[in-house]
Design a protein around this motif. Structure first.
Motif, PDB file in Angstrom:
ATOM      1  N   UNK A   1      16.495   2.016  -5.427  1.00  0.00           N
ATOM      2  CA  UNK A   1      16.707   1.663  -4.191  1.00  0.00           C
ATOM      3  C   UNK A   1      18.234   1.044  -4.063  1.00  0.00           C
ATOM      4  N   UNK A   2      18.666   1.576  -2.762  1.00  0.00           N
ATOM      5  CA  UNK A   2      20.129   1.076  -2.260  1.00  0.00           C
ATOM      6  C   UNK A   2      19.995  -0.038  -1.546  1.00  0.00           C
ATOM      7  N   UNK A   3      20.830  -1.053  -1.646  1.00  0.00           N
ATOM      8  CA  UNK A   3      20.556  -2.374  -0.796  1.00  0.00           C
ATOM      9  C   UNK A   3      21.828  -2.448  -0.362  1.00  0.00           C
ATOM     10  N   UNK A   4      21.756  -2.860   0.916  1.00  0.00           N
ATOM     11  CA  UNK A   4      22.903  -3.024   1.853  1.00  0.00           C
ATOM     12  C   UNK A   4      23.788  -4.099   1.279  1.00  0.00           C
TER      13      UNK A   4
ATOM     14  N   UNK B   1       0.881  -1.117  -0.001  1.00  0.00           N
ATOM     15  CA  UNK B   1      -0.074   0.061  -0.136  1.00  0.00           C
ATOM     16  C   UNK B   1       0.879   1.361  -0.204  1.00  0.00           C
ATOM     17  N   UNK B   2       1.851   1.530   0.754  1.00  0.00           N
ATOM     18  CA  UNK B   2       2.844   2.278   0.890  1.00  0.00           C
ATOM     19  C   UNK B   2       4.248   1.778   0.311  1.00  0.00           C
ATOM     20  N   UNK B   3       4.611   2.231  -0.744  1.00  0.00           N
ATOM     21  CA  UNK B   3       5.803   1.701  -1.470  1.00  0.00           C
ATOM     22  C   UNK B   3       7.002   1.771  -0.630  1.00  0.00           C
ATOM     23  N   UNK B   4       7.072   2.910   0.151  1.00  0.00           N
ATOM     24  CA  UNK B   4       8.201   3.130   1.112  1.00  0.00           C
ATOM     25  C   UNK B   4       8.366   2.185   2.247  1.00  0.00           C
TER      26      UNK B   4
ATOM     27  N   UNK C   1      18.356  -0.159   1.983  1.00  0.00           N
ATOM     28  CA  UNK C   1      18.885   0.787   2.927  1.00  0.00           C
ATOM     29  C   UNK C   1      18.399   2.214   3.006  1.00  0.00           C
ATOM     30  N   UNK C   2      18.037   2.697   1.553  1.00  0.00           N
ATOM     31  CA  UNK C   2      17.356   3.851   1.097  1.00  0.00           C
ATOM     32  C   UNK C   2      16.605   3.593  -0.142  1.00  0.00           C
ATOM     33  N   UNK C   3      15.653   4.558  -0.181  1.00  0.00           N
ATOM     34  CA  UNK C   3      14.811   4.536  -1.442  1.00  0.00           C
ATOM     35  C   UNK C   3      14.307   5.747  -1.731  1.00  0.00           C
ATOM     36  N   UNK C   4      14.118   5.862  -3.121  1.00  0.00           N
ATOM     37  CA  UNK C   4      13.105   7.237  -3.314  1.00  0.00           C
ATOM     38  C   UNK C   4      12.191   7.134  -4.651  1.00  0.00           C
ATOM     39  N   UNK C   5      11.334   7.652  -4.585  1.00  0.00           N
ATOM     40  CA  UNK C   5      10.356   7.485  -5.657  1.00  0.00           C
ATOM     41  C   UNK C   5      10.761   7.707  -7.092  1.00  0.00           C
TER      42      UNK C   5
END
Length: 164
Positions: A52-55, A18-21, A41-45
């Motif tokens: 997305x950045x993945x650890x 429901x909430x992508x973030x 670890x981080x994401x932006x629309x």
């Protein structure tokens, strides 16, 4: 997961939440077989997906190797559903019956190819049935009863359906 984005290991990520973030708050995500775990670890629309950045993924080459990987959230990390709501995963394995209670098969999967949800039912014999989840087929979900009742508009109008 989609293609790599940029040079620092970011990936394109499509979520089915429901909430992508919210994927940033679920903790590690797993591959279907559980062999690999990755954490956002981080994401932006970015339109209909996230960047997305993945650890642990720091290069474009590492990100490219992940293209096409499906990631899953552990069920216990998801929020509880409200009354009458359910997750698609809750339906897998339920009995599928018609309005009269006659067995049709078992719910094998829920798909979405872009035009709406499709319920896949595995009958005792023969190929699976792929039925629209809404519109032509109006399912009644009874998780506590362990079944999904498949009603077609013909049944609702009092006629016998042809489910294959």
């Amino acid at each position: 997961m989609g293609a790599a984005h940029g040079l620092r290991g970011e990936v394109r990520l499509w979520t089915f939440t429901e909430d992508p973030m919210s994927v940033t708050r679920y903790g590690p995500l797993s591959t279907r077989d559980g062999a690999r775990r990755l954490e956002v670890s981080q994401a932006r629309g970015a339109g209909d997906h996230l960047i997305a950045a993945l650890t642990g993924v720091t290069t474009r080459e590492q990100a490219e190797r992940l293209n096409g990987t499906e990631l899953y959230v552990a069920r216990d990390k998801l929020p509880e559903t409200d009354e009458g709501e359910f997750y698609h995963a809750d339906l897998i394995g339920l009995a599928a019956v018609d309005a009269a209670g006659t067995a049709i098969g078992t719910v094998a999967a829920i798909h979405n190819f872009g035009a709406g949800d499709i319920i896949e039912i595995a009958p005792p014999r023969g190929p699976t049935l792929m039925l629209p989840f809404t519109g032509a087929v109006v399912p009644t979900v009874d998780i506590a009863g362990g079944r999904v009742v498949i009603e077609t508009p013909e049944e609702i109008d009092g006629e016998e359906p042809d489910l294959g």
